[in-house]
Motif scaffolding. Sequence first.
Motif, short mmCIF file in Angstrom:
data_model
loop_
_atom_site.label_atom_id
_atom_site.label_comp_id
_atom_site.label_asym_id
_atom_site.label_seq_id
_atom_site.Cartn_x
_atom_site.Cartn_y
_atom_site.Cartn_z
N LYS A 51 42.21 54.79 50.56
CA LYS A 51 42.62 54.60 49.18
C LYS A 51 41.43 54.20 48.33
CE LYS A 51 46.60 52.20 51.19
NZ LYS A 51 46.05 52.41 52.51
N ARG A 52 41.60 54.32 47.03
CA ARG A 52 40.61 53.78 46.10
C ARG A 52 41.07 52.37 45.75
NH1 ARG A 52 38.89 54.33 40.32
NH2 ARG A 52 36.61 54.14 40.43
N HIS A 75 38.01 52.78 53.13
CA HIS A 75 38.48 52.91 51.75
C HIS A 75 37.32 53.13 50.79
CE1 HIS A 75 42.47 51.75 53.01
NE2 HIS A 75 42.03 50.60 53.49
N GLU A 76 37.62 53.72 49.66
CA GLU A 76 36.67 53.83 48.56
C GLU A 76 36.78 52.54 47.77
OE1 GLU A 76 35.96 56.33 44.42
OE2 GLU A 76 37.38 57.08 45.92
N GLY A 91 44.06 51.27 35.55
CA GLY A 91 43.47 52.04 34.46
C GLY A 91 42.12 52.64 34.83
N LEU A 92 41.45 52.02 35.80
CA LEU A 92 40.18 52.55 36.29
C LEU A 92 40.38 53.58 37.40
CD1 LEU A 92 38.09 49.23 36.45
CD2 LEU A 92 37.89 51.07 34.76
N GLY A 93 41.64 53.88 37.70
CA GLY A 93 41.94 54.90 38.69
C GLY A 93 42.17 54.40 40.09
N ALA A 94 42.37 53.09 40.25
CA ALA A 94 42.59 52.54 41.59
C ALA A 94 44.00 52.85 42.09
CB ALA A 94 42.38 51.03 41.57
N ASP A 95 44.13 52.94 43.40
CA ASP A 95 45.44 53.03 44.03
C ASP A 95 46.00 51.65 44.30
OD1 ASP A 95 45.41 55.92 44.34
OD2 ASP A 95 43.91 55.61 45.91
N ALA A 96 45.09 50.69 44.52
CA ALA A 96 45.52 49.33 44.87
C ALA A 96 44.43 48.35 44.50
CB ALA A 96 45.81 49.24 46.37
N ILE A 97 44.80 47.08 44.47
CA ILE A 97 43.83 46.00 44.31
C ILE A 97 43.81 45.19 45.59
CG2 ILE A 97 44.07 45.87 41.81
CD1 ILE A 97 45.83 43.35 42.26
N ALA A 98 42.75 44.42 45.77
CA ALA A 98 42.64 43.53 46.92
C ALA A 98 42.01 42.23 46.47
CB ALA A 98 41.80 44.17 48.03
N THR A 99 42.34 41.15 47.16
CA THR A 99 41.76 39.84 46.87
C THR A 99 41.42 39.15 48.19
OG1 THR A 99 43.82 38.57 46.93
CG2 THR A 99 43.24 39.64 44.83
N GLY A 100 40.74 38.04 48.09
CA GLY A 100 40.39 37.25 49.26
C GLY A 100 41.40 36.20 49.61
N HIS A 101 42.63 36.33 49.10
CA HIS A 101 43.67 35.38 49.44
C HIS A 101 44.02 35.45 50.93
CE1 HIS A 101 44.60 35.41 45.05
NE2 HIS A 101 44.90 34.14 45.30
N TYR A 102 44.38 34.29 51.47
CA TYR A 102 44.85 34.23 52.86
C TYR A 102 46.38 34.40 52.84
CZ TYR A 102 40.22 32.73 54.35
OH TYR A 102 38.88 32.68 54.60
N ALA A 103 46.80 35.63 53.04
CA ALA A 103 48.22 35.98 53.02
C ALA A 103 48.36 37.34 53.66
CB ALA A 103 48.76 35.99 51.59
#
Length: 376
Positions: free
Chosen positions: A14-15, A38-39, A125-137
Amino acid sequence: MTVMGSDPSTGSHKRVIVGLSGGVDSAVAAHRLLEQGHEVEALFMKNWEEDDRAGYCAAAQDLADARTVAERLGIRLHTVNFATEYWDRVFAEFLSEYRAMRTPNPDVLCNREIKFAAFLDHALGLGADAIATGHYARVTHDDRGSHLALCQDGEKDQTYFLHLLDQAQLARSLFPLHDLTKIEVRTIARAIGLANAEKKDSTGICFIGERRFRDFLAQYLPREPGPIETLEGVILGEHQGLAYYTIGQRQGLGVGGVTSGREAPWYVAAKDAERNRLILVQDSHHPRLMSRGLSGLPPHWIAGRAPDLPLRCQARLRHRQPLQACEVLNADDLGCQVRFLEPQRAVTPGQSIVFYRDGVCLGGAVIDQGWSASGQ
């Protein structure tokens, strides 16, 4: 909230745009996504217009650290300023809650309104399929929807702060650290040569920084001094304003050395707004600090619908608290009522109670008031 792009729960590559904070957790999250094929691009969010002269917030250093990480990993770094959104959606409510003599948790609102709303919309809006974070979950998906679950590291689990997320947000969110401990995260960071491998974890609220919390709050809420008293009405001293104190608080009360027949620490047990009195008790488990249940505001359910009630489950009243057995007696648009198997200490209006069952976070509610275990 806008939702667009392909479903990130399907397909192997995914992007993904990672929220890169400058800390080690989000840096390793980005690295793991790259390893998975992933991209990956990154986004640094500035959420507060700090007074640069005072040096309270480390936004400039965090941005520099994020750039160093992005260069090391070979990914593009975007930057965005969400300060206006943060003020309108998070900080305004933060102040409103304190004016009402409650103790809010801005991190919970920030996740719902900024990190998984404004950030998500911007990334899509930048064309991503998903976001990711450094949360512990951990997030999982099945034919019933998306689920927020406890992570591997029980000491670091952050589902408490994420319980207001909804199906649309979780469906687009990745938590690459879900199966790692903090020690393992730092080990990976050192192994791949990240300059921030030993960077200290951020604590507290960014917009307060190294200042005393009371001094910061006084810029927005006027000091309204009044008496500090015992349950029996004995005056112990003077408080600076009820909004500056929280239930169960021990430090910063200004009554050190004052006794009431015995040597023991003092704790905030109640705020009497009508008479502007701060009520203290001795003993960390004084009956006035213990609650057998609570009333809360209307709960948010991650599944998008309420479970069958009454519901026997577990709950946390604060981050890192061991899960406590409870029963949600009722819950509707007017609020909820929860009974504990064992009385709970310092149930604090404005904080959140978060519900769990079988390792899955069900949602939660803002606490309105506790039910005294003493019956008083």
